[in-house]
Scaffold this motif. Sequence first.
Motif, PDB file in Angstrom:
ATOM      1  N   GLY A  74       0.761   4.039  -2.758  1.00  0.00           N
ATOM      2  CA  GLY A  74       0.785   5.812  -2.382  1.00  0.00           C
ATOM      3  C   GLY A  74       1.973   6.525  -2.654  1.00  0.00           C
ATOM      4  O   GLY A  74       1.345   7.836  -3.357  1.00  0.00           O
ATOM      5  N   SER A  75       2.657   5.936  -2.725  1.00  0.00           N
ATOM      6  CA  SER A  75       3.871   6.913  -3.202  1.00  0.00           C
ATOM      7  C   SER A  75       3.902   7.293  -4.730  1.00  0.00           C
ATOM      8  O   SER A  75       3.927   8.399  -5.175  1.00  0.00           O
ATOM      9  CB  SER A  75       5.343   5.963  -2.813  1.00  0.00           C
ATOM     10  OG  SER A  75       5.386   5.938  -1.366  1.00  0.00           O
ATOM     11  N   GLY A  84       0.828   9.439  -5.260  1.00  0.00           N
ATOM     12  CA  GLY A  84       1.132  10.992  -4.864  1.00  0.00           C
ATOM     13  C   GLY A  84       2.141  11.555  -5.838  1.00  0.00           C
ATOM     14  O   GLY A  84       1.947  12.858  -5.901  1.00  0.00           O
ATOM     15  N   ASN A 143      -5.066  11.834  -5.935  1.00  0.00           N
ATOM     16  CA  ASN A 143      -5.553  11.812  -4.401  1.00  0.00           C
ATOM     17  C   ASN A 143      -6.077  10.223  -4.072  1.00  0.00           C
ATOM     18  O   ASN A 143      -7.055  10.147  -4.982  1.00  0.00           O
ATOM     19  CB  ASN A 143      -6.506  13.079  -4.080  1.00  0.00           C
ATOM     20  CG  ASN A 143      -6.602  13.056  -2.694  1.00  0.00           C
ATOM     21  OD1 ASN A 143      -5.822  12.922  -1.793  1.00  0.00           O
ATOM     22  ND2 ASN A 143      -7.919  13.135  -2.301  1.00  0.00           N
ATOM     23  N   ILE A 144      -5.782   9.872  -3.244  1.00  0.00           N
ATOM     24  CA  ILE A 144      -6.598   8.561  -2.863  1.00  0.00           C
ATOM     25  C   ILE A 144      -7.843   8.776  -1.940  1.00  0.00           C
ATOM     26  O   ILE A 144      -7.605   9.658  -0.774  1.00  0.00           O
ATOM     27  CB  ILE A 144      -5.811   7.628  -2.075  1.00  0.00           C
ATOM     28  CG1 ILE A 144      -4.681   7.294  -2.794  1.00  0.00           C
ATOM     29  CG2 ILE A 144      -6.498   6.486  -1.407  1.00  0.00           C
ATOM     30  CD1 ILE A 144      -3.682   6.312  -2.081  1.00  0.00           C
ATOM     31  N   ILE A 157      -9.029   0.750  -4.699  1.00  0.00           N
ATOM     32  CA  ILE A 157      -8.389   2.106  -4.446  1.00  0.00           C
ATOM     33  C   ILE A 157      -9.446   3.243  -5.013  1.00  0.00           C
ATOM     34  O   ILE A 157      -9.158   3.410  -6.335  1.00  0.00           O
ATOM     35  CB  ILE A 157      -6.918   2.346  -4.736  1.00  0.00           C
ATOM     36  CG1 ILE A 157      -5.972   1.431  -4.132  1.00  0.00           C
ATOM     37  CG2 ILE A 157      -6.467   3.765  -4.346  1.00  0.00           C
ATOM     38  CD1 ILE A 157      -4.701   1.405  -4.606  1.00  0.00           C
ATOM     39  N   ILE A 185       0.748  -1.215   0.125  1.00  0.00           N
ATOM     40  CA  ILE A 185      -0.023  -0.129   0.097  1.00  0.00           C
ATOM     41  C   ILE A 185       1.011   1.354   0.026  1.00  0.00           C
ATOM     42  O   ILE A 185       0.637   2.064  -0.884  1.00  0.00           O
ATOM     43  CB  ILE A 185      -1.009   0.185   1.084  1.00  0.00           C
ATOM     44  CG1 ILE A 185      -1.872  -1.345   1.307  1.00  0.00           C
ATOM     45  CG2 ILE A 185      -2.024   1.132   1.015  1.00  0.00           C
ATOM     46  CD1 ILE A 185      -2.536  -1.378  -0.013  1.00  0.00           C
TER      47      ILE A 185
END
Length: 532
Positions: free
Chosen positions: A476-477, A480, A485-486, A504, A472
């Motif tokens: 996310g990295s 980003g 945006n999550i 996601i 995860i």
Amino acid sequence: MSVYKVLITEHIAEAGIELLKSQPDIEVTYEPELFRDFEKILEIIPEYDALITRSGTPVTEELLERAKRLKVVGRAGVGVDNIDLNAASRRGILVVNAPTGNTLAATEHTMGMMIAAARLIPYAHKSLKEERKWERKKFMGVELAGKTLGIIGFGRIGSRVGIRAKAFDMKVIAYDPYIKREKAERLGVELVDDLEELLRRSDIITVHTPLTEETKNMITKKEIEKMKDGVIILNIARGGIINEKDLYDALVSGKVRAAAVDVFSKEPATDNILLDAPNIIVTPHIGANTYESQTNVAVIIANQVLAALRGEEVEFAVNAPYEDTAAAKVLKPFMDLAEKLGLFAVQVACSRSKEIVLEFRGEISEDTKPLTTAFLKGFLQKMVDIPVNLINAPFLAKEKGISIVEVKRPEGINFKKLIRVTCKSESGEFSIAGTVMDEKFPKIVEINGFLFDLTPEGKLLLIKNFDVPGVIGKLGSILGRYNVNIAGFQLGRMEKGKEAKGVILVDDDVPPEAIGEIKGIPEILEVKQINL
């Protein structure tokens, strides 16, 4: 006997007019120049039960408001941009068109443009006829025989182009994520799995897809750079599929040897940048302009209008008049769910399925036809460039060769009412299931056996991965770095440390570059971007 009055405001072929006039219950008013006098149309439209137009008559909300008797609007052609579909639907007015009448015309125009581009025929003609020059060396062409033709979109027109290209001894490959491999193999055409392979291998590329969110700007500078030097490109489908500025630059640089274009992003295209490009052959959107195709269109639209007036089944409905029945209201949440399941399934794994099984559990198993139709409406949305609705979805599905098997089980198990979709293809099976909470909130509750509690809306990534620490964070990295945006995350798993599925939710489209990086994460087995 009731007599229906039909108003025709633009030119259509005589065969369609005569067909209507031959019917004892039809009275025809044919005024082919009336589209130029909108005020007169507004004045007389209250008398008519049906209106037949081409692209010049603005069928606006004002016109439909005055058309108190109007039951059907027939568009003698494909596009319906001049018709307010929502206003027609609100008033229970059916809109029909004639999408199949010009198939052969467009196919033959493609072949003509292909030969003309390969041999620069219009330029040689102009040089000799208008400039009186005899310049044989200047117009050195290339032969079609032995060349690889790449067809993007292998539907009605693309497949017919493929058949004719093989008669020229061309090798034909095609890319179409919604066409079954058996169809291509039956025609002796190789169906490739991704667009990049087609771009890389083809000597000549022609597009025959609808213009959708998925296909708009499908061919840009990035895709052209992957093509062979000296490639020939054709667009006889829809303007906007190929980025016009990027095609112009590629023609100027010589990356693209020649191009042939019949359609433009904005029409009339009298000031389009492509008109100034070298080695390009252009025509003013005449792919459907043959006497035969116009006769076909006129006969098709006449028959559609007759069927609609008489309350019979119509094949080419473009809208669906709103229903306000009690039964429709009860079923509507499950119809919404079925539509979302169709839209989800086609984007994940079901577009080339040999068979799709729809399982209905509980009380909803009593009347499944509306639910199956709603599923097809969602499933087909990304395949065609006309609005898909509850009337035309079954016909479009039949045309695409989509096979549906219904399974009805009166008892529920974990949920009293459930819809499960199972797609069977060469690569295996994919299943997704959903229910409706509190009689109004659709939910996806299962994906390939993994349990979820997912509202089917918005943009999301479907991930298959090994359930180990750090996945995860890596995801996310990457998101980003691309400013994605999550908005939420759900994980489905059967056993700790084994295979898992993740969903996601994101606020923005994920760029292809980001998808590529995510696929590069060792623990990631698969990633799909889905828009609901």
